[in-house]
Design a protein around this motif. Structure first.
Motif, PDB file in Angstrom:
ATOM      1  N   ASP A 161      68.271 147.729  61.309  1.00 20.04           N
ATOM      2  CA  ASP A 161      67.933 149.041  61.869  1.00 20.04           C
ATOM      3  C   ASP A 161      66.611 149.528  61.268  1.00 20.04           C
ATOM      4  O   ASP A 161      66.573 150.044  60.150  1.00 20.04           O
ATOM      5  CB  ASP A 161      69.070 150.019  61.547  1.00 20.04           C
ATOM      6  CG  ASP A 161      68.895 151.379  62.168  1.00 20.04           C
ATOM      7  OD1 ASP A 161      67.745 151.799  62.424  1.00 20.04           O
ATOM      8  OD2 ASP A 161      69.924 152.052  62.380  1.00 20.04           O
ATOM      9  N   ASN A 162      65.521 149.368  62.015  1.00 19.10           N
ATOM     10  CA  ASN A 162      64.197 149.696  61.488  1.00 19.10           C
ATOM     11  C   ASN A 162      64.044 151.166  61.125  1.00 19.10           C
ATOM     12  O   ASN A 162      63.343 151.493  60.165  1.00 19.10           O
ATOM     13  CB  ASN A 162      63.104 149.277  62.471  1.00 19.10           C
ATOM     14  CG  ASN A 162      62.926 147.772  62.492  1.00 19.10           C
ATOM     15  OD1 ASN A 162      63.155 147.100  61.494  1.00 19.10           O
ATOM     16  ND2 ASN A 162      62.539 147.243  63.636  1.00 19.10           N
ATOM     17  N   ILE A 163      64.684 152.053  61.850  1.00 15.79           N
ATOM     18  CA  ILE A 163      64.586 153.481  61.534  1.00 15.79           C
ATOM     19  C   ILE A 163      65.257 153.777  60.199  1.00 15.79           C
ATOM     20  O   ILE A 163      64.675 154.428  59.321  1.00 15.79           O
ATOM     21  CB  ILE A 163      65.182 154.341  62.669  1.00 15.79           C
ATOM     22  CG1 ILE A 163      64.311 154.212  63.914  1.00 15.79           C
ATOM     23  CG2 ILE A 163      65.307 155.803  62.241  1.00 15.79           C
ATOM     24  CD1 ILE A 163      64.885 154.858  65.159  1.00 15.79           C
ATOM     25  N   ARG A 164      66.481 153.297  60.014  1.00 10.39           N
ATOM     26  CA  ARG A 164      67.172 153.519  58.736  1.00 10.39           C
ATOM     27  C   ARG A 164      66.431 152.863  57.578  1.00 10.39           C
ATOM     28  O   ARG A 164      66.330 153.430  56.495  1.00 10.39           O
ATOM     29  CB  ARG A 164      68.611 153.016  58.799  1.00 10.39           C
ATOM     30  CG  ARG A 164      69.530 153.944  59.574  1.00 10.39           C
ATOM     31  CD  ARG A 164      70.955 153.493  59.560  1.00 10.39           C
ATOM     32  NE  ARG A 164      71.592 153.802  58.282  1.00 10.39           N
ATOM     33  CZ  ARG A 164      72.795 153.337  57.935  1.00 10.39           C
ATOM     34  NH1 ARG A 164      73.474 152.552  58.750  1.00 10.39           N
ATOM     35  NH2 ARG A 164      73.312 153.655  56.772  1.00 10.39           N
ATOM     36  N   LYS A 165      65.905 151.652  57.799  1.00  9.89           N
ATOM     37  CA  LYS A 165      65.138 150.975  56.752  1.00  9.89           C
ATOM     38  C   LYS A 165      63.944 151.820  56.329  1.00  9.89           C
ATOM     39  O   LYS A 165      63.690 151.997  55.131  1.00  9.89           O
ATOM     40  CB  LYS A 165      64.630 149.616  57.245  1.00  9.89           C
ATOM     41  CG  LYS A 165      65.518 148.484  56.899  1.00  9.89           C
ATOM     42  CD  LYS A 165      64.852 147.133  56.958  1.00  9.89           C
ATOM     43  CE  LYS A 165      64.228 146.779  58.269  1.00  9.89           C
ATOM     44  NZ  LYS A 165      63.987 145.347  58.415  1.00  9.89           N
ATOM     45  N   THR A 166      63.223 152.336  57.293  1.00  7.26           N
ATOM     46  CA  THR A 166      62.044 153.154  56.998  1.00  7.26           C
ATOM     47  C   THR A 166      62.429 154.406  56.225  1.00  7.26           C
ATOM     48  O   THR A 166      61.787 154.751  55.226  1.00  7.26           O
ATOM     49  CB  THR A 166      61.318 153.533  58.306  1.00  7.26           C
ATOM     50  OG1 THR A 166      60.914 152.330  58.952  1.00  7.26           O
ATOM     51  CG2 THR A 166      60.107 154.413  58.036  1.00  7.26           C
ATOM     52  N   LEU A 167      63.493 155.084  56.652  1.00  5.16           N
ATOM     53  CA  LEU A 167      63.934 156.297  55.962  1.00  5.16           C
ATOM     54  C   LEU A 167      64.355 156.002  54.524  1.00  5.16           C
ATOM     55  O   LEU A 167      64.055 156.770  53.605  1.00  5.16           O
ATOM     56  CB  LEU A 167      65.072 156.962  56.731  1.00  5.16           C
ATOM     57  CG  LEU A 167      64.686 157.568  58.082  1.00  5.16           C
ATOM     58  CD1 LEU A 167      65.929 158.005  58.838  1.00  5.16           C
ATOM     59  CD2 LEU A 167      63.716 158.725  57.897  1.00  5.16           C
ATOM     60  N   ILE A 168      65.046 154.911  54.322  1.00  6.93           N
ATOM     61  CA  ILE A 168      65.481 154.543  52.970  1.00  6.93           C
ATOM     62  C   ILE A 168      64.271 154.250  52.090  1.00  6.93           C
ATOM     63  O   ILE A 168      64.191 154.716  50.947  1.00  6.93           O
ATOM     64  CB  ILE A 168      66.459 153.349  53.022  1.00  6.93           C
ATOM     65  CG1 ILE A 168      67.820 153.842  53.538  1.00  6.93           C
ATOM     66  CG2 ILE A 168      66.578 152.668  51.669  1.00  6.93           C
ATOM     67  CD1 ILE A 168      68.792 152.746  53.879  1.00  6.93           C
ATOM     68  N   LYS A 169      63.321 153.510  52.604  1.00  5.17           N
ATOM     69  CA  LYS A 169      62.140 153.183  51.809  1.00  5.17           C
ATOM     70  C   LYS A 169      61.339 154.440  51.467  1.00  5.17           C
ATOM     71  O   LYS A 169      60.753 154.537  50.391  1.00  5.17           O
ATOM     72  CB  LYS A 169      61.283 152.147  52.527  1.00  5.17           C
ATOM     73  CG  LYS A 169      61.935 150.767  52.508  1.00  5.17           C
ATOM     74  CD  LYS A 169      61.087 149.731  53.209  1.00  5.17           C
ATOM     75  CE  LYS A 169      61.767 148.378  53.137  1.00  5.17           C
ATOM     76  NZ  LYS A 169      60.962 147.322  53.719  1.00  5.17           N
ATOM     77  N   GLN A 170      61.330 155.414  52.366  1.00  2.00           N
ATOM     78  CA  GLN A 170      60.617 156.660  52.095  1.00  2.00           C
ATOM     79  C   GLN A 170      61.294 157.480  51.001  1.00  2.00           C
ATOM     80  O   GLN A 170      60.647 158.310  50.368  1.00  2.00           O
ATOM     81  CB  GLN A 170      60.501 157.497  53.371  1.00  2.00           C
ATOM     82  CG  GLN A 170      59.529 156.923  54.370  1.00  2.00           C
ATOM     83  CD  GLN A 170      59.500 157.690  55.676  1.00  2.00           C
ATOM     84  OE1 GLN A 170      60.394 158.471  55.987  1.00  2.00           O
ATOM     85  NE2 GLN A 170      58.470 157.448  56.464  1.00  2.00           N
ATOM     86  N   ALA A 171      62.580 157.251  50.754  1.00  2.00           N
ATOM     87  CA  ALA A 171      63.311 157.989  49.715  1.00  2.00           C
ATOM     88  C   ALA A 171      63.134 157.369  48.332  1.00  2.00           C
ATOM     89  O   ALA A 171      63.669 157.885  47.355  1.00  2.00           O
ATOM     90  CB  ALA A 171      64.798 158.039  50.065  1.00  2.00           C
ATOM     91  N   SER A 172      62.353 156.295  48.240  1.00  2.00           N
ATOM     92  CA  SER A 172      62.226 155.611  46.957  1.00  2.00           C
ATOM     93  C   SER A 172      61.460 156.454  45.947  1.00  2.00           C
ATOM     94  O   SER A 172      60.490 157.120  46.292  1.00  2.00           O
ATOM     95  CB  SER A 172      61.546 154.256  47.139  1.00  2.00           C
ATOM     96  OG  SER A 172      60.192 154.436  47.486  1.00  2.00           O
TER      97      SER A 172
END
Length: 168
Positions: A40-51
Protein backbone atom coordinates in the motif's frame (compact mmCIF):
# COMPACT_ATOMS: atom_id res chain seq x y z
CA UNK A 1 20.71 -7.74 13.45
CA UNK A 2 20.04 -6.65 16.98
CA UNK A 3 16.31 -6.37 17.58
CA UNK A 4 15.98 -3.93 20.44
CA UNK A 5 12.19 -4.25 20.51
CA UNK A 6 9.51 -6.22 18.71
CA UNK A 7 6.28 -4.28 19.13
CA UNK A 8 2.75 -5.30 18.14
CA UNK A 9 0.64 -2.22 17.48
CA UNK A 10 -2.22 -1.94 15.01
CA UNK A 11 -1.31 1.75 14.60
CA UNK A 12 2.26 0.81 13.62
CA UNK A 13 4.45 3.94 13.60
CA UNK A 14 2.98 6.90 15.48
CA UNK A 15 4.10 9.59 17.93
CA UNK A 16 4.75 7.35 20.94
CA UNK A 17 6.90 4.97 18.94
CA UNK A 18 8.67 7.70 17.00
CA UNK A 19 9.44 9.98 19.91
CA UNK A 20 9.73 7.68 22.91
CA UNK A 21 10.63 4.11 22.06
CA UNK A 22 13.07 4.88 19.23
CA UNK A 23 14.91 7.46 21.32
CA UNK A 24 15.13 5.36 24.50
CA UNK A 25 16.20 2.23 22.62
CA UNK A 26 18.76 4.15 20.54
CA UNK A 27 17.79 2.40 17.32
CA UNK A 28 19.11 3.34 13.91
CA UNK A 29 16.21 1.73 12.05
CA UNK A 30 12.52 1.24 12.47
CA UNK A 31 11.28 -1.64 10.37
CA UNK A 32 7.54 -1.92 9.80
CA UNK A 33 6.87 -5.53 8.83
CA UNK A 34 3.52 -6.09 7.11
CA UNK A 35 2.58 -7.74 3.85
CA UNK A 36 -0.49 -5.49 3.52
CA UNK A 37 1.28 -2.20 4.26
CA UNK A 38 4.23 -3.09 2.01
CA UNK A 39 1.75 -3.28 -0.91
CA UNK A 40 0.00 0.00 0.00
CA UNK A 41 1.97 2.99 -1.30
CA UNK A 42 -0.16 5.54 0.55
CA UNK A 43 0.28 3.85 3.94
CA UNK A 44 4.00 3.34 3.26
CA UNK A 45 4.44 7.03 2.49
CA UNK A 46 2.52 8.10 5.61
CA UNK A 47 4.56 5.78 7.82
CA UNK A 48 7.85 7.02 6.40
CA UNK A 49 6.75 10.62 6.98
CA UNK A 50 6.21 9.82 10.69
CA UNK A 51 9.84 8.79 11.13
CA UNK A 52 11.85 10.64 13.74
CA UNK A 53 14.87 12.66 12.57
CA UNK A 54 17.99 10.56 12.10
CA UNK A 55 16.22 7.21 12.08
CA UNK A 56 15.62 5.32 8.86
CA UNK A 57 12.20 3.74 8.42
CA UNK A 58 11.58 0.78 6.14
CA UNK A 59 8.28 -0.92 5.29
CA UNK A 60 8.81 -4.51 4.19
CA UNK A 61 6.87 -7.78 3.86
CA UNK A 62 7.32 -10.63 6.33
CA UNK A 63 9.52 -12.81 4.13
CA UNK A 64 11.92 -9.94 3.41
CA UNK A 65 12.27 -9.36 7.16
CA UNK A 66 13.38 -12.96 7.57
CA UNK A 67 15.88 -12.64 4.71
CA UNK A 68 17.54 -9.52 6.12
CA UNK A 69 17.48 -10.83 9.70
CA UNK A 70 19.63 -13.79 8.69
CA UNK A 71 21.83 -11.83 6.25
CA UNK A 72 25.19 -11.01 7.87
CA UNK A 73 25.36 -7.73 5.92
CA UNK A 74 22.74 -6.38 8.35
CA UNK A 75 24.39 -7.56 11.60
CA UNK A 76 25.21 -3.99 12.63
CA UNK A 77 21.56 -2.86 12.53
CA UNK A 78 19.96 -1.91 15.83
CA UNK A 79 16.28 -2.12 15.00
CA UNK A 80 12.81 -1.57 16.34
CA UNK A 81 10.45 -3.99 14.59
CA UNK A 82 6.76 -3.07 14.32
CA UNK A 83 4.00 -5.50 13.32
CA UNK A 84 0.24 -4.95 13.20
CA UNK A 85 -0.95 -8.10 14.94
CA UNK A 86 0.18 -11.04 17.08
CA UNK A 87 -0.03 -13.45 14.11
CA UNK A 88 2.75 -11.55 12.30
CA UNK A 89 4.90 -11.56 15.45
CA UNK A 90 4.24 -15.29 15.80
CA UNK A 91 5.27 -15.89 12.17
CA UNK A 92 8.56 -14.05 12.64
CA UNK A 93 9.40 -15.96 15.83
CA UNK A 94 8.36 -19.33 14.36
CA UNK A 95 10.80 -18.65 11.55
CA UNK A 96 13.78 -17.88 13.76
CA UNK A 97 13.69 -14.28 14.92
CA UNK A 98 14.96 -14.21 18.50
CA UNK A 99 13.36 -12.03 21.20
CA UNK A 100 12.88 -12.41 24.95
CA UNK A 101 9.74 -10.32 25.06
CA UNK A 102 7.22 -8.61 22.85
CA UNK A 103 5.79 -5.21 23.63
CA UNK A 104 2.08 -4.90 22.94
CA UNK A 105 1.08 -1.31 22.23
CA UNK A 106 -2.48 -1.31 20.93
CA UNK A 107 -4.80 -3.70 19.14
CA UNK A 108 -7.77 -1.79 17.77
CA UNK A 109 -11.31 -2.71 18.73
CA UNK A 110 -13.90 -4.02 16.30
CA UNK A 111 -17.06 -6.04 16.83
CA UNK A 112 -15.31 -9.44 16.57
CA UNK A 113 -12.86 -8.56 19.36
CA UNK A 114 -13.01 -8.48 23.16
CA UNK A 115 -11.49 -5.57 25.05
CA UNK A 116 -8.87 -6.70 27.56
CA UNK A 117 -7.37 -3.30 28.42
CA UNK A 118 -8.21 0.26 27.42
CA UNK A 119 -6.09 -0.10 24.26
CA UNK A 120 -5.95 -3.84 23.55
CA UNK A 121 -8.67 -6.00 22.10
CA UNK A 122 -8.25 -9.57 20.91
CA UNK A 123 -9.99 -12.16 18.77
CA UNK A 124 -9.45 -15.94 18.65
CA UNK A 125 -6.65 -15.66 16.06
CA UNK A 126 -4.79 -13.19 18.31
CA UNK A 127 -5.26 -15.43 21.35
CA UNK A 128 -3.91 -18.46 19.47
CA UNK A 129 -0.82 -16.52 18.37
CA UNK A 130 -0.29 -15.08 21.86
CA UNK A 131 -0.67 -18.58 23.34
CA UNK A 132 2.03 -19.94 21.05
CA UNK A 133 4.35 -16.99 21.80
CA UNK A 134 3.78 -17.40 25.55
CA UNK A 135 4.46 -21.15 25.29
CA UNK A 136 7.90 -20.29 23.83
CA UNK A 137 8.75 -18.49 27.08
CA UNK A 138 8.46 -15.02 25.57
CA UNK A 139 7.10 -12.33 27.88
CA UNK A 140 4.10 -10.33 26.63
CA UNK A 141 4.76 -6.83 27.93
CA UNK A 142 2.16 -4.06 27.82
CA UNK A 143 3.50 -0.51 27.83
CA UNK A 144 2.49 2.44 25.70
CA UNK A 145 5.78 4.24 26.33
CA UNK A 146 9.06 3.10 27.86
CA UNK A 147 8.50 4.87 31.19
CA UNK A 148 5.16 3.15 31.88
CA UNK A 149 5.15 0.30 34.34
CA UNK A 150 5.19 -3.07 32.62
CA UNK A 151 2.04 -5.18 32.71
CA UNK A 152 1.86 -8.86 31.77
CA UNK A 153 -0.67 -9.39 28.98
CA UNK A 154 -0.75 -13.14 29.65
CA UNK A 155 -1.82 -12.53 33.26
CA UNK A 156 -4.59 -10.19 32.09
CA UNK A 157 -5.81 -12.72 29.52
CA UNK A 158 -5.96 -15.40 32.26
CA UNK A 159 -7.81 -13.07 34.64
CA UNK A 160 -10.37 -12.33 31.91
CA UNK A 161 -10.87 -16.07 31.31
CA UNK A 162 -9.64 -15.88 27.71
CA UNK A 163 -6.87 -18.47 28.14
CA UNK A 164 -6.41 -21.56 30.29
CA UNK A 165 -5.60 -20.72 33.89
CA UNK A 166 -3.39 -23.81 34.31
CA UNK A 167 -0.67 -22.41 32.02
CA UNK A 168 1.68 -19.87 33.55
Amino acid sequence: MEIRLLRVDSRLLHGQVATNWAKVLKVGRIIVVSDQVARDNIRKTLIKQASPPGIKVHVIPLMKMLRIYFDPRFNSFKALILVEDPADACFLIENGIQVDQINIGALSFESSRKMVTDSISVNQKDIAALQWIHDQGIKLDIRKVYGDSSKDLWKILREKGLVETTKQ
